[in-house]
Design a protein around this motif. Structure first.
Motif, short mmCIF file in Angstrom:
data_model
loop_
_atom_site.label_atom_id
_atom_site.label_comp_id
_atom_site.label_asym_id
_atom_site.label_seq_id
_atom_site.Cartn_x
_atom_site.Cartn_y
_atom_site.Cartn_z
N ARG A 12 -13.14 8.02 9.51
CA ARG A 12 -13.76 7.38 8.17
C ARG A 12 -12.22 7.57 7.39
N ALA A 13 -12.22 5.75 7.02
CA ALA A 13 -10.78 6.01 5.85
C ALA A 13 -11.40 5.75 4.74
N ALA A 14 -12.45 4.21 4.43
CA ALA A 14 -12.70 3.92 3.12
C ALA A 14 -14.66 4.15 3.75
N ASP B 290 -7.22 8.57 13.71
CA ASP B 290 -6.60 10.06 12.60
C ASP B 290 -5.78 10.63 14.15
N CYS C 58 -6.48 1.52 3.57
CA CYS C 58 -7.44 1.55 3.94
C CYS C 58 -8.39 0.67 2.60
N GLY C 59 -8.14 1.55 1.75
CA GLY C 59 -8.92 0.73 0.27
C GLY C 59 -8.66 -0.93 0.98
N SER D 145 -20.10 7.80 9.97
CA SER D 145 -18.74 8.27 10.84
C SER D 145 -19.35 9.08 12.23
N SER E 188 0.77 -1.21 0.16
CA SER E 188 -0.01 -0.43 0.12
C SER E 188 1.05 1.03 0.20
N MET F 70 -2.47 5.06 3.55
CA MET F 70 -2.72 4.84 4.61
C MET F 70 -4.51 4.60 3.84
N SER F 71 -4.26 5.95 2.62
CA SER F 71 -6.42 5.98 1.99
C SER F 71 -6.13 4.65 1.19
N ASP F 72 -5.16 3.76 0.82
CA ASP F 72 -4.61 2.60 -0.39
C ASP F 72 -4.57 2.26 0.79
#
Lengths: 757, 121
Positions: free
Chosen positions: A58-60, A50, A28-29, A73, A21, A24-26
């Motif tokens: 909320r991340a994803a 966070d 989480c995805g 959320s 990854s 972080m967002s990747d």
């Protein structure tokens, strides 16, 4: 049961996926996708920790309506704890679970079951995955195991990602710190430096604002040095004293203060800054001293880690050192400038020649240094009653006129001059400061006059080289500007330097004058002694011829003389003898006055001298049919005297006695011994001397008031010379006499002692 | 020998001393007197101090330093009456110091004394 082989494969695959990854967002995805796939779910939602506020956010989400997303959320902690999902047991959620946050979701998403899987790391909740099924084709428990494995992996991955992000941030922060330090190190302007520091601190922490205070430990006052995110008007209320408020107490204690969440009641500076939730206040320390405080605040809740604190503390201390350096640099520059100015002042002072030039240098330099518009220097005259203006600086014509009208200030009591600040400065020997001429009640008359020149403030400094004032310097300012302590001290120093330079120049001028007059009097003396030599030779030589030839004739060497010739030649001879005596007296007086009278003191037999002089005077005595008696004590001891000069004194007294006594009277010379000395008296029964003239007779050229004396011939020098001769041989001379009753002139001389030689 | 620059005083001295029976030569300055003294060796020198060119003190010094003239008695006869002159000349060997103006009779007596002759009258 799922076979362990399959599980291992899952683990590996998941591990790969997650490790790859990018951020972080990747991550989480990936987590949510894997979760959905593993659980064959219909929708999913993921939240992770966070760092900034230490809460889940909320991340994803997957296949959820926006409303559902935001409902989830909302208050994650609430439904999470309501679900009772734990570290190793996910929780199943159904419409009948009664989780308020999910209420809308059941309906909207037409899902029937949910699984809540929290992620933990070291007892800390770092994330939560929620999966929804419309209609699970198998019991959820069937997926639980694999999902838990996912959870494990995800936990690690999330934690790693969190840490990675943290270290990324830290290195960025360190980079920032380095950048700040460099920026700040290159700065010599303390103000600019403080702005850089406070802005960088706020930026690194993503704060809503920050403020830097400088603490003056001596005065106890804290001043705002720089700020960001704060309205200027709000800054007015941020002036604290050390110990006052949160910022003040950090300044005093030197210990960092962090507030994660300010209670609503004590919302700090709420009115001016808006609601502040959290803040961190670190002391700025240099060598164990707290020189300031750096505050960073947030309008949302923020958790502070130890790393945060130490980072901000490092930044603060770097800033403190740099600010201190900048301040020292500024001080040093100011000192250098001052030193240069003082050096220039000293140079000018020492090269100035004459008191007026020194006064000009003083007034020019001191006025410019003080930043005054005009200045004048006054000198105290010898009696201390008057101040005279010496030199003036400042082109203002009104001021020059003012000084020209007041060149002399009398300091005598009752005068206007005595009620001026200059007079007070001199009397008290202290600097007098009038910060505002219009408001001060003293010196009213003077101030009114001064104010007409445009001056609004005045300072008078007395010039005191040793212990008393020799003058005063007045400085006039066109602004009402208070002086700092440093400035006052510098001015005092200038005043002292000026005072000693002025004093030195005055002494030098006096010495030069004295030197000149000494030189002049030495030259005069030199001329006098040369004159004496000249006189003695030039007058005596012709006298030699006159006297010599007359004596030859009187001795019959040129043949017999008739009576008239004898008589007349006798007169000529008598007069040459008188002339000679006068010349000798003049020479003696001249020698006495130029200090060139030489006396040779030796043991002297007075009786022999008396006899000698008596014999010399015999002719004169007989000529006037007078009688001379001598009465010398037996065994008269020797005195310490110059025999030739004593003879001169006795001869002088004798001739006076003869001159001023009537024919046929008698004169007595007496010599007697008394305590340690011998006294000689010459008594006559002549015209006498009035008692008020007893002292005066011994004065040079004094001839007395009596007519007899006036008609008797003489230059009036004899007694003056006699007095000098007697007194310089250690004796005394005096007279006892009354008008018409004769006089007795007496003098004493000290005995000659063998051992006193 | 009389060394004196004032002509009147010279004549006065010459008259009186010749009356007394002395042979008198006169010179107006020290240098000339010195030269002649070396040759003629007078019995006595009467000398003034204040003379141009070489003064009496210097001349005295010269007289006393030359073998030919050192033994000649010198009487100083001068208006300068300060102690310095008196002592200096005495130290240099002058036998008498007479201050002007002088009594010619007294001068004769002192001349006779210096020449070790009995005084008359």
């Amino acid at each position: 049961m799922i076979s362990s082989n399959w599980n291992y494969g899952v683990v590996e695959e998941v591990g790969h996926l997650l490790a790859g990854s990018q951020g972080m967002s990747d991550l989480c995805g990936s987590i949510i996708r894997i979760g959905i796939s593993l659980g064959k779910a219909d929708a999913g939602w993921l939240a992770v920790l966070d760092r900034s506020d230490n809460r889940l956010s909320r991340a994803a989400s997957y296949r959820l309506a926006d409303e559902s997303d935001s409902e989830l959320s909302g208050d994650i902690d609430e439904w999470l704890s309501a679900s009772k999902a734990g570290a190793s047991d996910p929780a199943i959620a159904t419409p009948s679970s009664g989780i308020p946050a999910f209420t809308g979701i059941w309906e909207r998403e037409t899902v029937s079951t949910g699984l809540i899987i929290p992620f933990y790391h070291a007892d800390r909740n770092i994330g939560v995955l929620v999966l929804f099924w419309k209609q699970p084709n198998r019991p959820i428990e069937h997926f639980a195991e694999s999902l838990l494995l996912l959870a494990n992996q995800a936990q690690n991955a999330i934690q790693n990602m969190i840490q990675f992000n943290e270290s990324q941030e830290r290195s960025k922060a360190l980079e920032s710190l380095l950048k700040v330090t460099r920026a700040v190190g290159g700065q010599t302007n303390a103000g600019r430096m403080m702005s850089i520091v406070v802005r960088e601190a706020a930026r690194i922490f993503h704060a809503d604002g920050g403020v830097l205070h400088l603490a003056n430990q001596a005065t106890g006052v804290m001043e705002v040095g720089a700020s960001t995110g704060i309205r200027k008007s709000a800054l007015e209320n941020m002036k604290y004293r050390i110990g006052e408020g949160m910022i003040g107490s950090v300044a005093r204690s030197g210990v960092t203060l962090t507030v994660k969440e300010l209670q609503p009641e004590s919302r700090w500076m709420a009115k001016s800054l808006g609601n502040i939730s959290s803040l961190i206040i670190v002391p700025m320390r240099v060598q164990q001293q707290t020189t300031g405080v750096l505050t960073v605040f947030f309008r949302r809740r923020r958790d502070f880690s130890k790393d945060d604190e130490s980072f901000l503390a490092t930044l603060a201390n770097e800033a403190a050192i740099a600010i201190e350096n900048a301040r020292l640099y500024e001080q040093l520059n100011a000192r250098l400038a001052e030193e240069r100015m003082l050096h220039r002042f000293s140079r000018h002072l020492s090269s100035a020649v004459g008191v007026p030039a020194v006064l000009k240098e003083i007034v020019d330099h001191v006025t410019s240094f003080a930043g005054a518009s005009f200045g004048s220097v006054w000198m105290l005259d010898g009696n201390g009653d008057l101040l005279q203006s010496g030199a003036v600086y400042g082109a203002n014509p009104a001021f020059r006129d003012f000084i020209n009208m007041h060149t002399n200030l009398s300091l005598l009591p009752g005068t206007i001059g005595s009620r001026t600040p200059q007079a007070l400065a001199i009397r008290k020997a202290q600097t007098v400061v009038i910060p505002d001429l219009s408001t001060t009640r003293r010196f009213r008359e003077w101030n009114a006059v001064v104010a007409s020149t445009g001056a609004r403030a005045q300072i008078c400094m007395p010039l005191i080289p040793h212990d008393s004032a020799i003058g005063v310097i007045s400085l006039y300012f066109s602004d009402v500007k208070p002086l700092t302590q440093t400035e006052r001290q510098a001015l005092q120093f200038l005043a002292r330097t000026s005072a000693s330079a002025l004093h030195r120049m005055m002494l030098a001028e006096r010495l030069i004058e004295e030197e000149i007059s000494l030189r002049a009097s030495q030259e005069a003396n030199q001329l006098k002694t040369e004159f004496v030599s000249l006189v003695s030779h030039e007058l005596r030589t012709p006298l030699t011829s006159i006297q010599g030839y007359v004596q030859l004739m009187l001795a019959n060497h040129t043949g017999d003389l008739n009576d008239y010739q004898r008589e007349f030649l006798g007169t000529v001879l008598k007069n040459t003898e008188r002339l000679t005596r006068i010349v000798n007296d003049l020479i003696d007086i001249s020698r006495i006055e130029s200090g060139r009278m030489e006396l040779r003191l030796e043991p002297t037999d007075l009786s022999a001298i008396i006899t000698h002089e008596a014999t010399s005077a015999r002719e004169m005595i007989l000529a006037r049919k007078m009688e001379l008696h001598t009465d010398v004590e037996e065994g008269l001891p020797f005195v310490k005297a110059d025999p030739h000069r004593i003879g001169q004194v006795i001869s002088n007294l004798l001739s006076n006695a003869i001159k001023y006594s009537p024919e046929g009277s008698s004169i007595t010379i007496r010599a007697s011994r008394s305590e340690g000395e011998v006294t000689i008296n010459v008594s006559d029964s002549g015209i006498g001397i009035a008692s008020d003239e007893h002292d005066k007779v011994f004065d040079r050229f004094y001839r007395g008031r009596s007519d007899v004396v006036k008609t008797t011939l003489g230059a009036g020098l004899g007694l003056a010379i006699a007095r000098f001769l007697v007194e310089s041989q250690g004796g005394k001379i005096w007279v006892e006499s009354e008008r018409g009753k004769g006089s007795t002139f007496s003098f004493s001389l000290p005995l000659f002692h063998e051992d006193s030689e | 020998m009389v060394v004196e620059d004032d002509a009147d005083v010279v004549r006065l001295l010459q008259f009186r001393l010749e009356k007394e029976g002395f042979e008198v030569t006169t010179h107006g300055d020290g240098a000339a007197a010195l030269k002649v003294a070396e040759v003629e060796c007078p019995d006595l020198i009467l000398m003034d101090i204040m003379m141009p060119l070489m003064d009496g003190i210097e001349t005295l010094r010269q007289i006393k330093s030359r073998r030919a003239t050192a033994k000649i008695p010198v009487i100083m006869l001068t208006a300068r009456a300060d102690r310095i002159a008196v002592e200096e000349t005495r130290e240099m060997g002058a036998v008498e110091y007479i201050v002007k103006p002088f009594d010619p009779e007294k001068l004769v007596q002192r001349v006779r004394k210096a020449l070790k002759m009995p005084s008359e009258g």
